[in-house]
Structures are given as C-alpha cells and as structure tokens.
Design a protein around this motif. Sequence first.
Motif, mmCIF file in Angstrom:
data_model
loop_
_atom_site.group_PDB
_atom_site.id
_atom_site.type_symbol
_atom_site.label_atom_id
_atom_site.label_comp_id
_atom_site.label_asym_id
_atom_site.label_seq_id
_atom_site.Cartn_x
_atom_site.Cartn_y
_atom_site.Cartn_z
ATOM 1 N N ASP A 171 5.327 -1.896 -5.098
ATOM 2 C CA ASP A 171 4.660 -0.746 -5.713
ATOM 3 C C ASP A 171 5.626 0.437 -5.729
ATOM 4 O OD1 ASP A 171 3.068 1.312 -6.524
ATOM 5 O OD2 ASP A 171 1.657 1.207 -4.862
ATOM 6 N N GLU A 182 9.234 -13.189 -0.211
ATOM 7 C CA GLU A 182 8.845 -12.335 0.897
ATOM 8 C C GLU A 182 9.398 -12.909 2.204
ATOM 9 O OE1 GLU A 182 4.605 -12.072 0.772
ATOM 10 O OE2 GLU A 182 4.633 -10.514 -0.796
ATOM 11 N N GLN A 221 0.974 -3.263 -2.561
ATOM 12 C CA GLN A 221 1.907 -4.317 -2.932
ATOM 13 C C GLN A 221 3.318 -3.926 -2.499
ATOM 14 O OE1 GLN A 221 1.344 -7.327 -4.437
ATOM 15 N NE2 GLN A 221 -0.849 -6.953 -4.227
ATOM 16 N N SER A 222 4.102 -4.925 -2.112
ATOM 17 C CA SER A 222 5.425 -4.636 -1.557
ATOM 18 C C SER A 222 6.374 -3.996 -2.563
ATOM 19 C CB SER A 222 6.044 -5.925 -1.005
ATOM 20 O OG SER A 222 6.142 -6.909 -2.012
#
Length: 412
Positions: free
Chosen positions: A7, A112, A4-5
């Motif tokens: 994390d 995003e 996940q971006s």
Amino acid sequence: MIPQSNDPELLAKALYLEDLAWRMRISWLDRYKVYQRGQILDLALNEFTLCMGDLLGEKLEKSSATWQSFLKRADSYSREGMGLCWPGHPAWPHYFNSIGDPPLWLWFKGAEPACINGRSTAAVVGARKVLPYSAYLTQKIVESLVAKGHPIISGLAIGVDGLAHKSCLQAGGLTGAIMPCGLDSCYPACHQKLMEEICQQGGFVASEFPPAYPIRRENFHYRNRLISALGLSVFIIQAGARSGSLITGRLAADQGREVYVAPASLEFEAYRGSLRLIADGARIIDSYEALDDLLPEGSKRLAAYSQVQDMKLMSDWGMVSAFVASGSKTPKEHTAKQVQATHKPLDREDLEILTAIQAGLNSLEKLAQQSKLEGNDLIRRLAKLESQAYLKRSRGNLLLTESAVSCIYYKA
C-alpha cells in the motif's frame, strides 16, 4: 485492519518515519522503541499523526508538501514491487521474534518473507574470494539441503553467498536474500540479474534499510544478524580470520542457532576463521548424509513458539490503538495498566513451569524435555505467563520477573 504490504500510504509512512529518525537523530536501535516495534504503521493516517504528536510533541514537524513527496516516492516503490512488513503483519517471518534485536520492519521484493514460516531454513554463507573446493562444496551442500526441502537464506554477496542462491535456484528450491542496502539498488551491482531471478522463482529479497539508504560498513554487520536469525541452522563454507562469515557464525551461536562448518584445510589462511569456529564448538559437516539430522524437533518448537509470539504482538497492538483513542501521553504507562488488569491467580501447572525455570530449565527446549505438558499446551502457557508479566525473554532464555518470584514463594 492490517494494511496491504505494498500500500503506497503504508510505504509513505515508513519513509516519513525513517526521515524523521534521521532529522531527530534517533539511533538505529532506539527507533524500535520510539516507533512501537513498527506497529505504528497499522494506524490510519489521522491516528498515525495523532500518535506521532503524542510521542514526539513539539519536535514533530508537519508539512503537507513533505508528506506528498513521500507519497510520490512510495507510489513509485509500490509499482516496482516493493512491500513492507513488521512484527504482527501476515508477511512477517516469525524467526525474528526469537532474537533480542529484531529489525523495526522489513522491506522486501518478490514473495512475502512469511513463505519460510514453519519451515526448516538453512543459512549458507562464506568468503567472497572463494576457493574452487569451497565452491564445489557450496553447490553440493545446497543441492542436498534443497532436496530435503530446506529453504536457503544468504546475503547475495560475491562468492559463497551468490553461489548458494544460484545452486538453490538451479535445484528448484526456495531462497531468500538479505541486502545491506535499500532495495532500489542491488549490492553488488553484478548480481542484479540474480536478484531478479530470486524474485521471479518464488523467493524474496529483503532489507531493513529503506530505499536510497547508502552503503556503510556497519550495514553488513546489521545484515549478518538477520541472515543468521532467518536460518535455523547456519552453514559456514569458508571463513578467513577477519571474515564477515566468522561474525555471522558467532551471531548465530548467540541466537541459539546450530552452526555447521564445512571441512577446512590447515594449510590455507582462507580457512582460518572456519577452524576458529570449529574450535569454539561449531559442528563439522563430515558427510552429506549427516545433513539428514539437520534441524530436529527443537527447531519446530522454536518455529511454533515464534508464531505464538507473533500472535501476541498482534494482540498487544490493541493497546497502542487504545492509547491513541484515550489520548494518553505515555504508551508505556497504558501498557502497564493493561498488564496489571490481566493478572490472575496461577494454577498448579503455571506454578510448576515458573518453579522449573527458576531451577534452571530456562529455555523452551529444556522445558519441553522435562515438562509433562503437551508441546502446544506448554507454548500457550508460556505465552500467557509472558503476557501477564511473570516471564520475560533475553537472548532466547526465559527469565522470571519479580512477580513470578513472589508467586513461587507465596504460592499466589
């Protein structure tokens, strides 16, 4: 599995690599090669450590206390809403894949950056000391672009950049800002509220610089190339003789983007750079109706081609994982073996493509105009030829390798 971006462990690895580059004096551009185009972040922590040891050997410093300090910072950044993406990650904006000097990775807040993928983006930039007429043009041009569904990209600076973001938000559009510093601060500080509004209204704020990275003069030049890369067309509203917007316009032209310049006065020094861009071949915005012609089919082909390249990057990263598993010391040698294994005899269509490139049709747009192949089929074949080392790209142009030249003359 791609992490996940946001994390914390992912963010900590990026912070660790940034610190390592500083301590080992790895240049800003060399990091892209040393860190495998950012995709080293895909690895699990134990594989990550192994890979770094193979790449850097005895120079690699290991300290659990240092790692814990990075993890603590990363957890704080994650709770602040920061994320990270790199080539091949689902959040990555495909438009970076078509330039010769993409960022290693991209820190972001808000949506995003991939939210602009497949859309006809427009970068709008200009002077900080904006004249009243230029401010009026900025608002009108942005409103017209937003009405046609174009996301707006700019640099959050005082003047035209800030007006472009504000006008886009007021018109209900999507906007993205590229910062010249880490996202733990805002530059300029007076746009902190605007930065928050962009994130709250579905846009994003991004930077290739890690949190706590200081403001330096060269940061703005690095930032400008990313603004022009994300805008398939670049609009220069007002540029002086030494304006950063003048640099952005030239970068955009080098990246194959269409450059538009707002009407400029011969009597004001503030428009000297704008006039120079027009003299160099930039298109003049002569009416709001002319914006209807913005980003024709060529931009869609560029977006599609960039997406194919992104998929190829994800596939290529399997080679790095295999390198870690095999214990090989040189990822470059491992990749070469993989490329050799993929070589297959070329069919008639592939040979025709290589011959056309040799004859001067060395861009996707030129090939698409002359080729009998459907657009998607052409893109797939180009991606295959590049993966088999028959083609390479430089500044948006397709170049033949020695293997490709041999194929043409010996009909391999």
